[in-house]
Scaffold this motif. Structure first.
Motif, PDB file in Angstrom:
ATOM      1  N   ASP A  29      45.096  34.430  15.101  1.00 55.30           N
ATOM      2  CA  ASP A  29      45.230  34.648  16.607  1.00 55.30           C
ATOM      3  C   ASP A  29      46.621  34.086  17.081  1.00 55.30           C
ATOM      4  O   ASP A  29      47.185  33.187  16.503  1.00 55.30           O
ATOM      5  CB  ASP A  29      44.002  33.921  17.369  1.00 55.30           C
ATOM      6  CG  ASP A  29      42.739  34.197  17.268  1.00 55.30           C
ATOM      7  OD1 ASP A  29      42.773  35.516  17.609  1.00 55.30           O
ATOM      8  OD2 ASP A  29      41.865  33.708  17.191  1.00 55.30           O
ATOM      9  N   ILE A  32      46.289  28.512  19.644  1.00 55.35           N
ATOM     10  CA  ILE A  32      45.443  27.837  21.156  1.00 55.35           C
ATOM     11  C   ILE A  32      46.703  26.893  21.767  1.00 55.35           C
ATOM     12  O   ILE A  32      47.007  27.241  23.014  1.00 55.35           O
ATOM     13  CB  ILE A  32      44.448  26.786  20.299  1.00 55.35           C
ATOM     14  CG1 ILE A  32      43.647  27.657  19.681  1.00 55.35           C
ATOM     15  CG2 ILE A  32      43.940  25.941  21.357  1.00 55.35           C
ATOM     16  CD1 ILE A  32      42.461  26.892  19.076  1.00 55.35           C
ATOM     17  N   CYS A  33      47.176  25.703  20.920  1.00 53.85           N
ATOM     18  CA  CYS A  33      48.120  24.875  21.826  1.00 53.85           C
ATOM     19  C   CYS A  33      49.622  25.677  21.927  1.00 53.85           C
ATOM     20  O   CYS A  33      50.033  25.773  23.047  1.00 53.85           O
ATOM     21  CB  CYS A  33      48.434  23.663  20.873  1.00 53.85           C
ATOM     22  SG  CYS A  33      46.821  22.759  20.732  1.00 53.85           S
ATOM     23  N   ASN A  35      49.935  28.944  21.815  1.00 51.18           N
ATOM     24  CA  ASN A  35      49.921  30.040  22.691  1.00 51.18           C
ATOM     25  C   ASN A  35      49.759  29.905  24.038  1.00 51.18           C
ATOM     26  O   ASN A  35      50.437  30.531  25.070  1.00 51.18           O
ATOM     27  CB  ASN A  35      48.577  30.933  22.246  1.00 51.18           C
ATOM     28  CG  ASN A  35      48.289  32.013  23.161  1.00 51.18           C
ATOM     29  OD1 ASN A  35      48.011  32.011  24.131  1.00 51.18           O
ATOM     30  ND2 ASN A  35      48.531  33.361  22.523  1.00 51.18           N
ATOM     31  N   TRP A  36      49.178  28.674  24.353  1.00 50.99           N
ATOM     32  CA  TRP A  36      49.128  28.316  25.786  1.00 50.99           C
ATOM     33  C   TRP A  36      50.461  27.926  26.305  1.00 50.99           C
ATOM     34  O   TRP A  36      50.796  28.056  27.381  1.00 50.99           O
ATOM     35  CB  TRP A  36      47.878  27.166  26.008  1.00 50.99           C
ATOM     36  CG  TRP A  36      46.620  27.599  25.633  1.00 50.99           C
ATOM     37  CD1 TRP A  36      46.093  28.880  25.762  1.00 50.99           C
ATOM     38  CD2 TRP A  36      45.358  26.703  25.543  1.00 50.99           C
ATOM     39  NE1 TRP A  36      44.673  28.969  25.541  1.00 50.99           N
ATOM     40  CE2 TRP A  36      44.414  27.617  25.109  1.00 50.99           C
ATOM     41  CE3 TRP A  36      45.389  25.469  25.116  1.00 50.99           C
ATOM     42  CZ2 TRP A  36      42.971  27.217  25.092  1.00 50.99           C
ATOM     43  CZ3 TRP A  36      44.012  25.007  24.752  1.00 50.99           C
ATOM     44  CH2 TRP A  36      42.790  25.896  24.793  1.00 50.99           C
ATOM     45  N   THR A  75      45.934  35.681  25.119  1.00 51.87           N
ATOM     46  CA  THR A  75      45.414  34.334  25.373  1.00 51.87           C
ATOM     47  C   THR A  75      44.044  34.018  25.668  1.00 51.87           C
ATOM     48  O   THR A  75      43.189  33.040  25.297  1.00 51.87           O
ATOM     49  CB  THR A  75      46.451  33.684  26.751  1.00 51.87           C
ATOM     50  OG1 THR A  75      47.808  34.020  26.263  1.00 51.87           O
ATOM     51  CG2 THR A  75      45.974  32.403  27.005  1.00 51.87           C
ATOM     52  N   ALA A  76      43.270  34.911  26.347  1.00 51.53           N
ATOM     53  CA  ALA A  76      42.149  35.093  26.641  1.00 51.53           C
ATOM     54  C   ALA A  76      41.083  35.013  25.639  1.00 51.53           C
ATOM     55  O   ALA A  76      40.346  34.176  25.346  1.00 51.53           O
ATOM     56  CB  ALA A  76      41.603  36.204  27.706  1.00 51.53           C
ATOM     57  N   THR A  79      41.425  31.805  23.510  1.00 57.72           N
ATOM     58  CA  THR A  79      40.517  30.724  24.246  1.00 57.72           C
ATOM     59  C   THR A  79      39.103  30.945  23.788  1.00 57.72           C
ATOM     60  O   THR A  79      38.347  30.003  23.602  1.00 57.72           O
ATOM     61  CB  THR A  79      40.852  30.830  25.687  1.00 57.72           C
ATOM     62  OG1 THR A  79      42.165  30.622  26.070  1.00 57.72           O
ATOM     63  CG2 THR A  79      40.003  29.673  26.303  1.00 57.72           C
ATOM     64  N   ALA A  82      38.671  29.555  20.290  1.00 58.97           N
ATOM     65  CA  ALA A  82      38.766  28.149  20.231  1.00 58.97           C
ATOM     66  C   ALA A  82      37.208  27.709  20.700  1.00 58.97           C
ATOM     67  O   ALA A  82      36.697  26.929  19.904  1.00 58.97           O
ATOM     68  CB  ALA A  82      39.847  27.541  21.247  1.00 58.97           C
ATOM     69  N   PHE A  83      36.772  28.382  21.502  1.00 59.01           N
ATOM     70  CA  PHE A  83      35.291  27.764  21.980  1.00 59.01           C
ATOM     71  C   PHE A  83      34.421  28.153  20.854  1.00 59.01           C
ATOM     72  O   PHE A  83      33.217  27.293  20.534  1.00 59.01           O
ATOM     73  CB  PHE A  83      35.057  28.401  23.305  1.00 59.01           C
ATOM     74  CG  PHE A  83      35.263  27.728  24.666  1.00 59.01           C
ATOM     75  CD1 PHE A  83      34.571  26.829  25.096  1.00 59.01           C
ATOM     76  CD2 PHE A  83      36.851  27.781  25.036  1.00 59.01           C
ATOM     77  CE1 PHE A  83      34.741  25.881  26.034  1.00 59.01           C
ATOM     78  CE2 PHE A  83      37.064  26.887  26.088  1.00 59.01           C
ATOM     79  CZ  PHE A  83      36.130  25.926  26.569  1.00 59.01           C
ATOM     80  N   ASP A 105      43.001  39.544  17.555  1.00 59.73           N
ATOM     81  CA  ASP A 105      44.197  38.656  18.273  1.00 59.73           C
ATOM     82  C   ASP A 105      45.685  38.904  17.553  1.00 59.73           C
ATOM     83  O   ASP A 105      46.594  39.074  18.396  1.00 59.73           O
ATOM     84  CB  ASP A 105      43.662  37.462  18.377  1.00 59.73           C
ATOM     85  CG  ASP A 105      42.589  37.221  19.174  1.00 59.73           C
ATOM     86  OD1 ASP A 105      42.348  38.414  19.886  1.00 59.73           O
ATOM     87  OD2 ASP A 105      41.754  36.198  19.167  1.00 59.73           O
TER      88      ASP A 105
END
Length: 337
Positions: A29, A32-33, A35-36, A75-76, A79, A82-83, A105
């Protein structure tokens, strides 16, 4: 839902090599970090572009905002992954190894975004060179990397486990090598095209071209370098396939950020302040300036003004009258860049 401690595999000793890269950028993907973080950078750049270039052509605006929508989608999805791995599946190694949405992704969206950006640069080369040889070659290489990226996404989804991504050697290698090759070709051809014509322009235009060349080399070498690092990690450490995730995870965001940075760079060349530019971008705005004709170059002279004055004075040093005065000037030709 499986009860805690029941039917769950034992946590391996190298868990840090699995979760560490995943936190930095979720497996396959965009990060997380990272990408944000890069999404935040992109938001600032998009805002700057929206305020500074409201008169850009519909084509350029569609390109910028279309890439922006794809990055928001990515990004969605990241996320959601990640969850899936770290919230709903906390402590569950089976869920941590599940591909979930990450098959699409990174390999899919990364390759599609790369194709769009590389085609944009190919169009710029075509406009500058007025030749389709190199642009067509770059587009073919870009299509190759995009096709390989789609193949990687499909195969990863069918495998269903992140631990098995190291088995996609041919598809992964083709994707990363073709992506890096396209970026290198863009850097070499575009820089060569600009530098070849640099000596034919006036100093101001030459400095501007130098700045464009530097930006082109920096942005394309960045994305090509990330692809090369990803390939080295993928082939060099196959037993820890998650290590390839951080570099591959940020490629799409780097492509979009670099392209928008190139477009925003026009505000530096025009000397306008933030929020005051009304410049526009169309197909003609990426052409090289036309060379001045021989007559125009002869007329590009500094304005010279010569004043000759003779005073006649009496014995007491009192000025009586101006004896003569003449003024000569050469006309200044129009000097436009």
């Amino acid at each position: 839902m499986t009860s805690p401690g029941k039917d769950l595999p034992e946590i391996p000793s190298d868990i840090s090599l699995i979760t560490g890269p995943t936190v930095c950028s979720p497996l396959y993907d965009d990060a997380i970090c990272l990408n944000w973080g890069l999404m935040g950078v992109l938001l600032v750049q998009i805002f700057f572009y929206h305020v500074s270039f409201p008169k850009d052509s519909v084509t350029i605006k569609s390109l910028v905002y279309g890439l922006f929508v794809l990055d928001i989608l990515q990004t969605a999805l990241v996320t959601a992954d990640a969850f899936h791995w770290f919230v709903f599946g906390f402590g569950d190694m089976n869920r941590l190894d599940d591909t979930f949405l990450n098959s699409w992704d990174v390999p899919l969206l990364d390759s599609v975004i790369a194709l769009i950006v590389q085609c944009f640069y190919s169009w710029r080369i075509y406009v500058l060179q007025k030749s389709a040889i190199f642009p067509v070659l770059i587009v073919l290489v870009s299509l190759c990397q995009c096709g390989a990226g789609v193949a990687v996404a499909i195969i990863a989804h069918r495998l269903g486990k992140l631990s098995l991504i190291s088995t996609e050697v041919a598809e992964q290698t083709t994707w990363l090598v073709a992506s890096a090759l396209a970026d290198v070709l863009i850097t070499i051809v575009l820089s060569w095209t600009l530098l070849r014509s640099r000596s034919s322009f006036l100093p101001v235009s030459g400095r501007r071209i130098g700045r464009i060349v530097a930006l082109t080399v920096e942005t394309n070498c960045l994305t090509a370098g990330v692809a090369v690092i990803s390939l080295i990690l993928f082939l060099g450490v196959p037993q820890h396939s998650t290590l390839v995730v951080p570099p591959t995870a940020i490629i799409a965001k780097l492509y979009t950020n670099c392209l928008v940075a190139v477009l925003n760079n026009r505000s530096l060349g025009s000397g306008t302040r933030f929020g005051t530019s009304t410049g526009s971008s169309n197909f003609q705005s990426f052409r090289m300036p036309e060379l001045p004709s021989a007559a125009a170059r002869r007329d590009q002279m500094l304005k010279v003004e010569v004043i000759q004055q003779t005073d006649t004075r009496d014995d007491d040093g009192i000025a009586l009258r101006d004896f003569g005065k003449s003024q000569f000037s050469t006309q200044r030709g129009s000097n436009s860049f």
